[in-house]
Motif scaffolding. Structure first.
Motif, mmCIF file in Angstrom:
data_model
loop_
_atom_site.group_PDB
_atom_site.id
_atom_site.type_symbol
_atom_site.label_atom_id
_atom_site.label_comp_id
_atom_site.label_asym_id
_atom_site.label_seq_id
_atom_site.Cartn_x
_atom_site.Cartn_y
_atom_site.Cartn_z
ATOM 1 N N ASN A 61 -12.557 -37.288 8.625
ATOM 2 C CA ASN A 61 -12.493 -35.963 8.008
ATOM 3 C C ASN A 61 -13.757 -35.176 8.345
ATOM 4 N N LYS A 62 -13.788 -33.914 7.956
ATOM 5 C CA LYS A 62 -14.912 -33.037 8.316
ATOM 6 C C LYS A 62 -16.236 -33.514 7.735
ATOM 7 N N ARG A 63 -16.233 -33.948 6.480
ATOM 8 C CA ARG A 63 -17.481 -34.412 5.853
ATOM 9 C C ARG A 63 -18.023 -35.631 6.595
ATOM 10 N N GLU A 64 -17.137 -36.592 6.899
ATOM 11 C CA GLU A 64 -17.578 -37.781 7.619
ATOM 12 C C GLU A 64 -18.121 -37.405 8.995
ATOM 13 N N GLN A 65 -17.447 -36.488 9.683
ATOM 14 C CA GLN A 65 -17.899 -36.057 11.005
ATOM 15 C C GLN A 65 -19.288 -35.439 10.939
ATOM 16 N N ARG A 66 -19.530 -34.586 9.939
ATOM 17 C CA ARG A 66 -20.850 -33.964 9.785
ATOM 18 C C ARG A 66 -21.925 -35.025 9.542
ATOM 19 N N THR A 67 -21.620 -36.005 8.710
ATOM 20 C CA THR A 67 -22.590 -37.064 8.429
ATOM 21 C C THR A 67 -22.848 -37.906 9.668
ATOM 22 N N GLU A 69 -22.738 -37.029 12.673
ATOM 23 C CA GLU A 69 -23.505 -36.257 13.653
ATOM 24 C C GLU A 69 -25.012 -36.364 13.439
ATOM 25 N N GLN A 83 -15.325 -43.856 3.886
ATOM 26 C CA GLN A 83 -14.332 -42.835 4.242
ATOM 27 C C GLN A 83 -13.175 -43.380 5.066
#
Length: 160
Positions: A61-67, A69, A83
């Motif tokens: 998901n977007k939150r996991e992707q941001r983390t 990165e 996640q």
């Protein structure tokens, strides 16, 4: 229905219910995982690598992707165990080497000794103390500062 998850390099297998996250598999295996953000996908303390079975996990998901990165040791096989939900069979998880600091007091007892494994930053996974390096009082001060930063970070993100 339960799925078998293999944990490497410790050669251990555990089972999780379909749709449960990998973090529950790690905790059921009595592995020391901090869950610094409470399983919200905002820290690096449950970062793992997927050796096999990425297609058997829920999408990122977007939150996991941001983390992911900002985690310095992340790569294309990285997931946050909190996640990644297990949807199918064949998942093999590689645990990263190193440990996250649970409490500065735990590390204070190690002053003057060499770190047995890398000690990692809970927000971005970077190495704070390399394996084999001497743990000094200066490093403890840096770790205390890091602990304050982590606390402030999560206090600020819970307000949002």
């Amino acid at each position: 229905m339960a799925k078998v998850v293999k944990l490497e390099p410790i050669s251990r297998e555990t089972t999780v219910n379909t749709n449960d996250n990998l973090l529950s598999a790690l905790l059921d295996s009595e592995l020391h995982v901090l869950k610094e953000c409470g399983g919200r996908g905002m820290c690096a303390t449950c970062h793992v690598y997927i050796k096999e079975g990425m297609e058997s996990l829920s999408p990122i998901n977007k939150r996991e992707q941001r983390t992911l990165e900002v985690i310095t040791t992340a790569n294309a096989t990285s997931r946050l165990a909190c996640q990644a939900r297990v949807l199918g069979p064949g998942v093999v998880v590689e645990l990263p080497s190193g440990m996250y600091v649970n409490a500065v007091e735990d590390i204070e007892s190690l002053i003057g000794r060499r770190a047995e494994q890398d000690i990692l930053h809970p927000l971005d996974g970077r190495v704070l103390v390399e394996a084999g390096k001497l743990i000094t009082r200066t490093m403890i001060t840096q770790l205390k500062d890091t602990q304050v930063q982590v606390g402030q970070y999560f206090a600020n993100t819970s307000d949002a």
